[in-house]
Design a protein around this motif. Structure first.
Motif, PDB file in Angstrom:
ATOM      1  N   VAL A 134      -5.442  -7.011 -37.545  1.00  0.00           N
ATOM      2  CA  VAL A 134      -4.017  -7.206 -37.840  1.00  0.00           C
ATOM      3  C   VAL A 134      -3.616  -8.654 -37.569  1.00  0.00           C
ATOM      4  CG1 VAL A 134      -1.676  -6.655 -37.058  1.00  0.00           C
ATOM      5  CG2 VAL A 134      -3.282  -4.824 -37.536  1.00  0.00           C
ATOM      6  N   THR A 135      -3.971  -9.167 -36.407  1.00  0.00           N
ATOM      7  CA  THR A 135      -3.519 -10.505 -36.030  1.00  0.00           C
ATOM      8  C   THR A 135      -4.276 -11.623 -36.722  1.00  0.00           C
ATOM      9  OG1 THR A 135      -4.936 -10.552 -34.072  1.00  0.00           O
ATOM     10  CG2 THR A 135      -2.700  -9.741 -33.769  1.00  0.00           C
ATOM     11  N   GLU A 136      -5.562 -11.425 -36.981  1.00  0.00           N
ATOM     12  CA  GLU A 136      -6.380 -12.503 -37.527  1.00  0.00           C
ATOM     13  C   GLU A 136      -6.571 -12.432 -39.040  1.00  0.00           C
ATOM     14  OE1 GLU A 136     -10.053 -12.854 -35.298  1.00  0.00           O
ATOM     15  OE2 GLU A 136      -9.008 -12.352 -33.439  1.00  0.00           O
ATOM     16  N   ALA A 137      -6.469 -11.236 -39.629  1.00  0.00           N
ATOM     17  CA  ALA A 137      -6.736 -11.101 -41.057  1.00  0.00           C
ATOM     18  C   ALA A 137      -5.593 -10.438 -41.828  1.00  0.00           C
ATOM     19  CB  ALA A 137      -8.021 -10.311 -41.275  1.00  0.00           C
ATOM     20  N   ALA A 138      -4.538 -10.056 -41.116  1.00  0.00           N
ATOM     21  CA  ALA A 138      -3.387  -9.375 -41.731  1.00  0.00           C
ATOM     22  C   ALA A 138      -3.819  -8.095 -42.458  1.00  0.00           C
ATOM     23  CB  ALA A 138      -2.628 -10.308 -42.660  1.00  0.00           C
ATOM     24  N   LEU A 139      -4.736  -7.356 -41.836  1.00  0.00           N
ATOM     25  CA  LEU A 139      -5.200  -6.077 -42.369  1.00  0.00           C
ATOM     26  C   LEU A 139      -4.810  -4.963 -41.416  1.00  0.00           C
ATOM     27  CD1 LEU A 139      -8.823  -6.888 -43.590  1.00  0.00           C
ATOM     28  CD2 LEU A 139      -6.856  -6.288 -45.009  1.00  0.00           C
ATOM     29  N   GLY A 140      -4.175  -3.945 -41.926  1.00  0.00           N
ATOM     30  CA  GLY A 140      -3.769  -2.812 -41.108  1.00  0.00           C
ATOM     31  C   GLY A 140      -4.686  -1.623 -41.350  1.00  0.00           C
TER      32      GLY A 140
ATOM     33  N   TRP B 258     -10.011   2.817 -43.768  1.00  0.00           N
ATOM     34  CA  TRP B 258      -9.267   2.020 -44.733  1.00  0.00           C
ATOM     35  C   TRP B 258      -8.760   2.966 -45.824  1.00  0.00           C
ATOM     36  CZ3 TRP B 258     -11.080  -3.473 -46.215  1.00  0.00           C
ATOM     37  CH2 TRP B 258     -10.212  -4.052 -47.125  1.00  0.00           C
ATOM     38  N   CYS B 259      -7.460   2.948 -46.057  1.00  0.00           N
ATOM     39  CA  CYS B 259      -6.881   3.716 -47.148  1.00  0.00           C
ATOM     40  C   CYS B 259      -6.939   2.852 -48.409  1.00  0.00           C
ATOM     41  CB  CYS B 259      -5.439   4.095 -46.829  1.00  0.00           C
ATOM     42  SG  CYS B 259      -4.629   4.968 -48.193  1.00  0.00           S
ATOM     43  N   PHE B 260      -7.549   3.361 -49.469  1.00  0.00           N
ATOM     44  CA  PHE B 260      -7.662   2.563 -50.674  1.00  0.00           C
ATOM     45  C   PHE B 260      -6.754   3.074 -51.795  1.00  0.00           C
ATOM     46  CE2 PHE B 260     -11.311   5.423 -50.599  1.00  0.00           C
ATOM     47  CZ  PHE B 260     -11.256   6.033 -51.842  1.00  0.00           C
ATOM     48  N   ALA B 261      -5.649   3.716 -51.422  1.00  0.00           N
ATOM     49  CA  ALA B 261      -4.651   4.145 -52.391  1.00  0.00           C
ATOM     50  C   ALA B 261      -3.690   2.981 -52.649  1.00  0.00           C
ATOM     51  CB  ALA B 261      -3.896   5.364 -51.878  1.00  0.00           C
ATOM     52  N   SER B 262      -4.173   2.022 -53.381  1.00  0.00           N
ATOM     53  CA  SER B 262      -3.403   0.814 -53.663  1.00  0.00           C
ATOM     54  C   SER B 262      -3.893   0.225 -54.981  1.00  0.00           C
ATOM     55  CB  SER B 262      -3.582  -0.195 -52.522  1.00  0.00           C
ATOM     56  OG  SER B 262      -2.689  -1.274 -52.678  1.00  0.00           O
ATOM     57  N   SER B 263      -3.237  -0.826 -55.397  1.00  0.00           N
ATOM     58  CA  SER B 263      -3.639  -1.466 -56.653  1.00  0.00           C
ATOM     59  C   SER B 263      -4.980  -2.187 -56.475  1.00  0.00           C
ATOM     60  CB  SER B 263      -2.578  -2.470 -57.096  1.00  0.00           C
ATOM     61  OG  SER B 263      -2.580  -3.596 -56.243  1.00  0.00           O
ATOM     62  N   PRO B 264      -5.731  -2.327 -57.554  1.00  0.00           N
ATOM     63  CA  PRO B 264      -6.995  -3.057 -57.473  1.00  0.00           C
ATOM     64  C   PRO B 264      -6.814  -4.488 -56.955  1.00  0.00           C
ATOM     65  CG  PRO B 264      -6.892  -1.837 -59.530  1.00  0.00           C
ATOM     66  CD  PRO B 264      -5.531  -1.733 -58.871  1.00  0.00           C
ATOM     67  N   GLU B 265      -5.716  -5.111 -57.299  1.00  0.00           N
ATOM     68  CA  GLU B 265      -5.457  -6.484 -56.844  1.00  0.00           C
ATOM     69  C   GLU B 265      -5.272  -6.540 -55.331  1.00  0.00           C
ATOM     70  OE1 GLU B 265      -4.571  -5.900 -61.000  1.00  0.00           O
ATOM     71  OE2 GLU B 265      -3.591  -4.973 -59.285  1.00  0.00           O
ATOM     72  N   LYS B 266      -4.498  -5.615 -54.791  1.00  0.00           N
ATOM     73  CA  LYS B 266      -4.284  -5.588 -53.340  1.00  0.00           C
ATOM     74  C   LYS B 266      -5.585  -5.262 -52.605  1.00  0.00           C
ATOM     75  CE  LYS B 266       0.610  -4.593 -53.036  1.00  0.00           C
ATOM     76  NZ  LYS B 266       1.640  -3.703 -52.490  1.00  0.00           N
ATOM     77  N   LEU B 267      -6.364  -4.347 -53.159  1.00  0.00           N
ATOM     78  CA  LEU B 267      -7.637  -4.004 -52.528  1.00  0.00           C
ATOM     79  C   LEU B 267      -8.589  -5.196 -52.539  1.00  0.00           C
ATOM     80  CD1 LEU B 267      -8.163  -0.411 -53.923  1.00  0.00           C
ATOM     81  CD2 LEU B 267      -7.608  -1.053 -51.569  1.00  0.00           C
ATOM     82  N   ALA B 268      -8.657  -5.907 -53.649  1.00  0.00           N
ATOM     83  CA  ALA B 268      -9.529  -7.085 -53.733  1.00  0.00           C
ATOM     84  C   ALA B 268      -9.102  -8.135 -52.722  1.00  0.00           C
ATOM     85  CB  ALA B 268      -9.514  -7.658 -55.145  1.00  0.00           C
ATOM     86  N   ASP B 269      -7.798  -8.322 -52.572  1.00  0.00           N
ATOM     87  CA  ASP B 269      -7.302  -9.276 -51.582  1.00  0.00           C
ATOM     88  C   ASP B 269      -7.692  -8.837 -50.175  1.00  0.00           C
ATOM     89  OD1 ASP B 269      -5.671 -11.537 -50.623  1.00  0.00           O
ATOM     90  OD2 ASP B 269      -4.299  -9.964 -49.926  1.00  0.00           O
ATOM     91  N   GLY B 270      -7.549  -7.554 -49.875  1.00  0.00           N
ATOM     92  CA  GLY B 270      -7.935  -7.044 -48.563  1.00  0.00           C
ATOM     93  C   GLY B 270      -9.418  -7.203 -48.292  1.00  0.00           C
TER      94      GLY B 270
ATOM     95  N   ASP C 196     -11.337  -9.491 -49.574  1.00  0.00           N
ATOM     96  CA  ASP C 196     -11.542 -10.928 -49.329  1.00  0.00           C
ATOM     97  C   ASP C 196     -11.178 -11.301 -47.894  1.00  0.00           C
ATOM     98  OD1 ASP C 196     -12.406 -11.364 -51.916  1.00  0.00           O
ATOM     99  OD2 ASP C 196     -10.460 -12.114 -52.623  1.00  0.00           O
ATOM    100  N   ARG C 197     -10.042 -10.773 -47.408  1.00  0.00           N
ATOM    101  CA  ARG C 197      -9.624 -11.085 -46.031  1.00  0.00           C
ATOM    102  C   ARG C 197     -10.603 -10.503 -45.016  1.00  0.00           C
ATOM    103  NH1 ARG C 197      -4.051  -8.931 -45.597  1.00  0.00           N
ATOM    104  NH2 ARG C 197      -4.285  -8.145 -47.697  1.00  0.00           N
ATOM    105  N   LEU C 198     -11.101  -9.296 -45.274  1.00  0.00           N
ATOM    106  CA  LEU C 198     -12.088  -8.702 -44.366  1.00  0.00           C
ATOM    107  C   LEU C 198     -13.376  -9.526 -44.369  1.00  0.00           C
ATOM    108  CD1 LEU C 198     -12.970  -6.466 -42.427  1.00  0.00           C
ATOM    109  CD2 LEU C 198     -13.674  -5.133 -44.444  1.00  0.00           C
ATOM    110  N   GLN C 199     -13.788  -9.973 -45.527  1.00  0.00           N
ATOM    111  CA  GLN C 199     -15.003 -10.781 -45.626  1.00  0.00           C
ATOM    112  C   GLN C 199     -14.841 -12.088 -44.865  1.00  0.00           C
ATOM    113  OE1 GLN C 199     -16.096 -11.798 -49.641  1.00  0.00           O
ATOM    114  NE2 GLN C 199     -18.171 -12.353 -49.042  1.00  0.00           N
ATOM    115  N   ARG C 200     -13.705 -12.747 -44.988  1.00  0.00           N
ATOM    116  CA  ARG C 200     -13.472 -13.991 -44.248  1.00  0.00           C
ATOM    117  C   ARG C 200     -13.461 -13.733 -42.734  1.00  0.00           C
ATOM    118  NH1 ARG C 200      -9.814 -14.924 -48.527  1.00  0.00           N
ATOM    119  NH2 ARG C 200      -8.040 -14.350 -47.228  1.00  0.00           N
ATOM    120  N   PHE C 201     -12.831 -12.641 -42.319  1.00  0.00           N
ATOM    121  CA  PHE C 201     -12.801 -12.273 -40.908  1.00  0.00           C
ATOM    122  C   PHE C 201     -14.219 -12.070 -40.376  1.00  0.00           C
ATOM    123  CE2 PHE C 201     -12.980  -8.868 -37.756  1.00  0.00           C
ATOM    124  CZ  PHE C 201     -12.124  -9.337 -36.781  1.00  0.00           C
ATOM    125  N   LEU C 202     -15.018 -11.320 -41.107  1.00  0.00           N
ATOM    126  CA  LEU C 202     -16.386 -11.046 -40.660  1.00  0.00           C
ATOM    127  C   LEU C 202     -17.253 -12.304 -40.660  1.00  0.00           C
ATOM    128  CD1 LEU C 202     -16.977  -7.634 -42.452  1.00  0.00           C
ATOM    129  CD2 LEU C 202     -16.509  -8.020 -40.023  1.00  0.00           C
TER     130      LEU C 202
END
Length: 68
Positions: free
Chosen positions: A22-28, A45-57, A59-65
């Motif tokens: 949450v604090t470092e990658a803005a992922l809930g 991870w709930c993936f009931a979202s748009s493909p664009e939002k999921l791709a952004d998430g 990307d953020r998880l990949q950068r965090f890792l």
């Protein structure tokens, strides 16, 4: 179901990991420990979202890792 329940190698405290996400990658994401002792070490991870939002998430998880 619309959830992905997974583990990240080397991470054992799912609540601490989710707080950092949450604090470092803005992922809930939800800590696996919220679903009982068998879930500890995993995150949900709930993936009931748009493909664009999921791709952004993803990307953020990949950068965090990559930064750990």
């Amino acid at each position: 179901a619309m959830y992905l329940f997974f583990r990240i190698a080397g991470e054992r405290d799912s609540l601490a990991l989710c707080k950092r996400l949450v604090t470092e990658a803005a992922l809930g994401l939800a800590p696996g420990s919220a679903f009982g002792p068998e879930g500890e070490g995993a995150i949900r991870w709930c993936f009931a979202s748009s493909p664009e939002k999921l791709a952004d998430g993803v990307d953020r998880l990949q950068r965090f890792l990559s930064a750990r």
